[in-house]
Design a protein around this motif. Structure first.
Motif, short mmCIF file in Angstrom:
data_model
loop_
_atom_site.label_atom_id
_atom_site.label_comp_id
_atom_site.label_asym_id
_atom_site.label_seq_id
_atom_site.Cartn_x
_atom_site.Cartn_y
_atom_site.Cartn_z
N GLU A 255 0.87 -1.13 -0.01
CA GLU A 255 0.00 -0.03 -0.14
C GLU A 255 0.67 1.26 -0.04
N GLU A 256 1.69 1.25 1.09
CA GLU A 256 2.54 2.66 1.08
C GLU A 256 3.88 2.56 0.49
N GLY A 257 4.31 1.29 -0.10
CA GLY A 257 5.63 1.28 -0.77
C GLY A 257 6.61 1.44 0.33
N THR A 258 7.89 0.97 0.12
CA THR A 258 9.09 0.93 1.12
C THR A 258 10.23 1.68 0.64
N PRO A 259 10.75 2.28 1.55
CA PRO A 259 12.02 3.11 1.15
C PRO A 259 13.09 2.07 0.69
N SER A 260 13.66 2.30 -0.37
CA SER A 260 14.77 1.49 -1.28
C SER A 260 15.74 1.27 0.01
N GLU B 24 12.04 -3.73 -12.14
CA GLU B 24 11.55 -2.63 -12.70
C GLU B 24 11.38 -2.87 -14.26
N GLU B 25 12.24 -3.66 -14.72
CA GLU B 25 12.15 -3.88 -16.10
C GLU B 25 11.13 -4.94 -16.57
N LYS B 26 10.68 -5.63 -15.62
CA LYS B 26 9.47 -6.65 -15.90
C LYS B 26 8.22 -6.07 -15.27
N GLY B 27 8.26 -4.70 -14.87
CA GLY B 27 7.13 -4.01 -14.68
C GLY B 27 6.40 -4.53 -13.40
N LYS C 178 9.53 5.82 -6.73
CA LYS C 178 8.77 7.19 -6.69
C LYS C 178 9.72 8.02 -5.70
N LYS C 179 9.76 9.33 -5.70
CA LYS C 179 10.43 10.08 -4.74
C LYS C 179 9.45 9.86 -3.48
N ASN C 180 10.43 9.88 -2.41
CA ASN C 180 9.47 10.02 -0.97
C ASN C 180 9.04 11.22 -0.78
N ARG D 101 15.19 13.25 -0.72
CA ARG D 101 16.66 12.82 -0.99
C ARG D 101 16.24 11.02 -1.30
N SER D 102 15.33 10.55 -0.76
CA SER D 102 15.20 9.04 -0.73
C SER D 102 13.83 8.68 -1.76
N VAL D 103 14.05 7.53 -2.12
CA VAL D 103 13.04 6.95 -2.93
C VAL D 103 12.24 5.70 -2.21
N LEU D 104 11.01 5.79 -2.78
CA LEU D 104 10.03 4.50 -2.44
C LEU D 104 9.77 3.49 -3.58
N ILE D 105 9.82 2.44 -3.13
CA ILE D 105 9.85 1.38 -4.20
C ILE D 105 8.26 1.01 -4.07
N HIS D 106 7.35 0.99 -5.11
CA HIS D 106 5.85 0.64 -5.08
C HIS D 106 5.87 -0.37 -6.01
#
Length: 150
Positions: free
Chosen positions: A44-49, A71-74, A79-81, A86-91
């Motif tokens: 739901e929320e994604g996770t910080p990389s 990511e390549e497999k979709g 997304k930016k946190n 400065r951090s990225v969230l993985i959704h």
């Protein structure tokens, strides 16, 4: 060695489990590592990389390769946190959520099969032993002194 060491039993068992999971994941065009990553990402929320590596017990370079493939497999998008630019969230994408559900079913089926064949008492003992081993390692209680080479 005549008798199998604890290390041997742990290693052989994990290798068999790993092979089994990879075979199941392969049926869906995936891998065990990808399934583990999918299960480690909050759907739901994604996770910080930055928290994924420690959560999975994985080095950054290995995790980077897995995330790139995902990511390549979709399966995921980065997304930016919103709370920390400065951090990225993985959704997970919709496809990623489907594959996460598949991975979850695979893991739960393994749990069911073990529970069907191992008594509650034995399973409880196994978990206690595994937790003790983790504690011994985590608290560095095994190799306090150097083992001498002859």
């Amino acid at each position: 060695m005549k008798e199998k060491t604890i290390d041997y039993v742990l290693r052989a068992t994990w290798m068999a489990v790993s092979k089994m999971y990879n075979e199941e994941a392969g049926k869906a065009g995936s891998t065990m590592a990808t399934g583990f990553a999918l299960l480690s990402i909050d759907p739901e929320e994604g996770t910080p990389s930055t928290s994924l590596g420690p959560k999975m017990g994985m080095e950054a370079t290995s995790l980077s390769r897995i995330l790139k493939t995902m990511e390549e497999k979709g399966l995921i998008v980065r997304k930016k946190n919103p709370n920390d630019g400065r951090s990225v969230l993985i959704h997970l994408t919709e496809f990623g959520k489907e594959m996460r559900d598949y991975s979850k079913r695979v893991v739960l089926r393994f749990d069911e099969a073990v529970k069907e064949n191992v008594s509650d008492k034995d399973l409880k003992t196994f978990i206690q032993v595994a937790n003790t081993i983790l504690e011994l390692i985590g608290e560095k209680k095994i190799y306090r002194e150097e083992i001498k080479i002859r």
